[in-house]
Scaffold this active site. Sequence first.
Site, PDB file in Angstrom:
ATOM      1  N   LYS A 188       1.859  -3.801  -7.546  1.00  0.00           N
ATOM      2  CA  LYS A 188       1.627  -2.838  -6.465  1.00  0.00           C
ATOM      3  C   LYS A 188       0.963  -1.624  -7.110  1.00  0.00           C
ATOM      4  CE  LYS A 188       6.048  -3.173  -5.798  1.00  0.00           C
ATOM      5  NZ  LYS A 188       6.606  -3.186  -4.435  1.00  0.00           N
ATOM      6  N   THR A 248       4.139  -5.082   1.713  1.00  0.00           N
ATOM      7  CA  THR A 248       3.668  -6.381   2.211  1.00  0.00           C
ATOM      8  C   THR A 248       3.692  -7.402   1.086  1.00  0.00           C
ATOM      9  OG1 THR A 248       1.449  -5.458   1.886  1.00  0.00           O
ATOM     10  CG2 THR A 248       2.253  -5.611   4.156  1.00  0.00           C
TER      11      THR A 248
HETATM   12  C1  26W Z   1      -5.766  10.148   1.858  1.00  0.00           C
HETATM   13  C2  26W Z   1      -5.157   9.403   0.807  1.00  0.00           C
HETATM   14  C3  26W Z   1      -4.401   8.218   1.328  1.00  0.00           C
HETATM   15  C4  26W Z   1      -4.996   6.942   1.258  1.00  0.00           C
HETATM   16  C5  26W Z   1      -4.276   5.842   1.689  1.00  0.00           C
HETATM   17  C6  26W Z   1      -3.004   6.020   2.200  1.00  0.00           C
HETATM   18  C7  26W Z   1      -2.283   4.796   2.684  1.00  0.00           C
HETATM   19  C8  26W Z   1      -1.588   5.042   3.925  1.00  0.00           C
HETATM   20  C9  26W Z   1      -1.326   4.378   1.658  1.00  0.00           C
HETATM   21  C10 26W Z   1      -0.863   2.963   1.907  1.00  0.00           C
HETATM   22  O1  26W Z   1      -1.553   2.036   1.590  1.00  0.00           O
HETATM   23  N1  26W Z   1       0.337   2.835   2.454  1.00  0.00           N
HETATM   24  C11 26W Z   1       0.976   1.550   2.455  1.00  0.00           C
HETATM   25  O2  26W Z   1       0.657   0.887   3.666  1.00  0.00           O
HETATM   26  C12 26W Z   1       1.200  -0.431   3.700  1.00  0.00           C
HETATM   27  C13 26W Z   1       0.699  -1.120   4.958  1.00  0.00           C
HETATM   28  O3  26W Z   1       1.346  -0.606   6.071  1.00  0.00           O
HETATM   29  C14 26W Z   1       2.728  -0.406   3.602  1.00  0.00           C
HETATM   30  O4  26W Z   1       3.202  -1.711   3.569  1.00  0.00           O
HETATM   31  C15 26W Z   1       3.176   0.356   2.371  1.00  0.00           C
HETATM   32  O5  26W Z   1       4.569   0.519   2.382  1.00  0.00           O
HETATM   33  C16 26W Z   1       2.504   1.720   2.329  1.00  0.00           C
HETATM   34  O6  26W Z   1       2.788   2.412   1.119  1.00  0.00           O
HETATM   35  C17 26W Z   1      -2.412   7.265   2.290  1.00  0.00           C
HETATM   36  C18 26W Z   1      -3.139   8.387   1.844  1.00  0.00           C
END
Ligand code: 26W
Length: 816
Positions: free
Chosen positions: A554, A664
Site C-alpha cells: 500500500k 481495497t
Molecule cells: C490532494 C491530495 C490527495 C490525493 C488523493 C487522495 C485520496 C483520497 C487518497 C486515497 O487514495 N484514499 C484511499 O481511497 C481508497 C478508495 O476509497 C480507500 O480504500 C482508502 O482507505 C483511502 O486511503 C487524497 C488527497
Amino acid sequence: LASGPVVQPAPTVDGFVEAFLAELNYGQGVLLSQSTVNDQYLALARTVRRYLMADWLETGARRRQAQQKTVAYLSAEYLLGRQLGNNLLATNLQDVAEEAMRRSGIDIAALRSQEVEPGLGNGGLGRLAACFVDSLATMDVPCIGYGIRYEYGIFRQTFVEDRQVELPDSWLSLGSPWEFPHPERQVIVSFGGHTETTTDDAGVERSRWIPDWNVLGMPYHYMVPGFRNGVVNTLRLWSARATHAFDLQIFNSGDYAQAVRSQTFAENISKVLYPEDSTPQGKELRLQQQYFFVACSLHDFIDNTLPADYDLRRLPERLVVQLNDTHPVIAIPELMRILVDRKGFDWDEAWDITKRCFAYTCHTLLPEALEVWSVDLLGRLLPRHLEIIYRINEEFLDEVREAFPGDEMRVRRMSVIAEHPERSVRMAYLATVAGAKVNGVAELHSQLLRDKVLPDFSQLWPEKFTNVTNGVTPRRFVLLANRRLSDLVTDTIGEGWVTDLDRLRELEPHAEDPEFRAAFRQVKADNKERLYKLLRVRDGLDLPREAMLDVMVKRLHEYKRQTLKLLHIVSLYEGVVSGRVAPEDLTPRTVVFGAKAAPGYHMAKEIIFLINAVADTVNADPRVAGRLSVAFPANYNVTLAEKLIPAADLSEQISLAGKEASGTGNMKFALNGALTIGTDDGANVEIRRLVGDDNFFLFGMTEPEVETLRGEGYVPADLYEQDPVLRATIDLLASGHFTGGDRQVVAPVVDNLLHQDAFMALADFPAYLEAQARVDAAYADPDTWSRMAILNVARSGFFSSDRSMRDYLERIWTAR
Ligand SMILES: CCc1ccc([C@H](C)CC(=O)N[C@@H]2O[C@H](CO)[C@@H](O)[C@H](O)[C@H]2O)cc1
C-alpha cells in the site's frame, strides 16, 4: 442494431493470425521476421482492439439511441493497470491469442510484459475508479469515465542505497495502442481574467467572465470492456494543448522560445500526475488540472453527448455526476456557470438542476487531505467561479440560520468559506452543500463522516449521508491475476461467480473436504513459485521457499503503520540475536513490502530507508537464515500486485483504527485466499464480520479506544519504559545495528516513535505481537490454515465492485 459496417475478425486462431499479421505489416509497417517485441506487442494490441471495436461502436450507438441516464464518473485518477490481459479476458480470446502467437513463433508472455501500465493514479482512489468503470461496463450501465491523460503518471520508484529515488514515468514513449485521440471533440477551456456585471434586457443583473487565456482540451478515448457481454463503455481522458501551438509572428521575430511558450505552458496542465495521496500542496497547477478536466467533461456531455435541443431543466434525468473525492468539485460552480451565464437560466432554476446532478464520495478521514483553495488563487484563476461559490454559500448560510436561528458559531463552522488560517474555499463543504448524496467508502468511515468530519451537515441533512462500501473487480484481481485459483473454483462451482461473486458461497462446504484443501494449497504454492521467479528476475531477490508469505503493500503513510510491521520484524530478529529465542522456534516467514512515498513526505521516505536497512541486515544474518527474511521490491504497482496478492498467506491491514477510510487491498487478499491480520478499521470491520472472527486475526484498539487514549494524553516513551520487548526492539533499531553502527541515520524514525507516534504504533505493539503469535500457531497446521483461507474466499463475494455499483445505483444514482 446489427453491428453493420464493423467487420470483426473471426474469433479463431486463423482469424487472429491473419488480423495480427495485417496489423504488423500495415500498422507497424514491418515483416514478422524483422519485427521487434514492441512491434509485435503493438500489433497484438491493435488486433485485440479489432475484436472489441464492433461492441464499442454498437454500445455507443445503443446509448445514443436509448437516451438513457448516464453516470459521469469524474476522477482525477485512474489506476488502470495493463490492458492487454484484461481485454483478452473480456473477449475470451486469451487461449486463441496464445495459440496464434505460438503459430507465429512468438511467446505471448514476452508481449504481455512489454506493456507499460498506465499509472494515472496514486493508490486506492485511482484503482477504485478503474474497478468501478470495469463493473459498470460488465453490468451494462451507461457510464463515461472522465479524467486526465497525464503524459507522466505516478513516478517509477527505484532504491539507491536503500533510499527511494523517483524517475519520470514516460509511459507513452513506446506508443500507447489502447487510446484513440478525437481532435474533432476538442474543447476550449478558459482561465484567469475578470468578470463584468451587466443588466440584461429583462433588467436582470448578469455577470460575464472575460478570461485571460485559453487552452484546448483534446479527448483520448479508452475502451472499457464489459466481461463477455458485448458491452464496451468509454473512458475519456483529456490532454491539454495550446489553442495556437505556434506563434509565427513571434517566430519570425526570432524569439523561437517565446513562439512556442504558450504551447509548453498549455501542455503543462496535463503533463504530470501529482504524486501526493494525502496532503494537498495547494499548487496552482493542480487547480488548473482540476478545472481543466472538469470543464472539458461538462462541456463534452452537455454540448457533444446530449441531443442538441435537449431541455436542460431535465438534465438530472440524463446525467448524474459522481465526484471522486474533492478533486473534481469545481464542477459544481462550472455547471452553474454554464446554466446561468451560457444557457440563460435564472439562478434558482440552475441551482435546482445542479443540486440534483451531483453526488460526492469522500475517501479519507485525514483532515489535512480535505482540499481547500485560497480565495486569492481561486479569484485569480477562476474569478467567475469564486463569485458563484460566494452566492452558493450565502444562500446556504441563510438556510442554516433558518434551521438554527441565532447560532452564528454554527454558521461560521459550516461556511464553505473558511476565514482561517487564510480565506479559502472548503471543497468538501461545497460538495456536501451541492451534492444530493454524500457517501463514505466503508460503514465505519461513513459513520465517522457523520459523527466527526461533517457532523453539522449530517445534523442538518441526515438523509443526504449514506454509505457504499468499496469493492474490487473479480475479473482483474481473481480471474486474471489468479488463473489457478479461478480454474479450481470454476471446476468446483461453475463459472457464474465471475459476474456474480456471491456465488463463491458455494465453496463453503468444500472447505471441509481435505482434497479440496490440498488442491487449494497447491494453488497457493504454485502462485508463490511464480512470484519467487518474478522477484528474482525483476529485483534480484532470492526468497527462501518454505516460508509464510506475510505481505504489506500500500502507499507509505504513517497512519497505515508500516513501522508497526517493522517493529514486529525487529522483535523477531532481536529474539534470536539476543539468544532469547531459538531460530528453529521461529515460524519461517518472509515479509514482503511494497510502498511508494509521496516525494515530499520525508518521514515516509525515512521509513522506507529503515525497512531496506533492516532487510539487508536480516537477510544477510545466518542466524535467521531460512527463518526470517524481508523483501522490498521497488515500484509497487498494479502489475506487481497481480503477482504478489495471489501468492500471499498473510495480509497486513494494520492501520490505526479510524484512519483508513476503507482499504481495497484487504479485499483483494481475502478473495485470493490470504488471511488478514488487522485492526477494526475501514472495511476490515466488514471483512471480519463476513469471514467470521475465527478466520481473521484481529488486534488493537478500536476507534473509540483510540479517541479515549488520545483524550487521556498519549506518551509513547512510557510504553517504551514499561515494555521490555518493546524496549529491546527499539534499542536494537536505535543502536545502529542495521545501519553499520550509524545511530544518526535511524534517529528520525526512532525519535518520532518515542516522542510523537501520532498513529500509536507503540500502543498497539503488544496486541500485534500477540496476534502474530496466533498467526504462527495457526500456520503451523496447513490444513486448518487452508480451511480458514477457503472460508475467506467463500465469504468475500460481497467485496465485488459489482455489488458496490448496485449500491450506488440503488442509494445514490437513482434515488433522486
Ligand atoms: C490532494 C491530495 C490527495 C490525493 C488523493 C487522495 C485520496 C483520497 C487518497 C486515497 O487514495 N484514499 C484511499 O481511497 C481508497 C478508495 O476509497 C480507500 O480504500 C482508502 O482507505 C483511502 O486511503 C487524497 C488527497
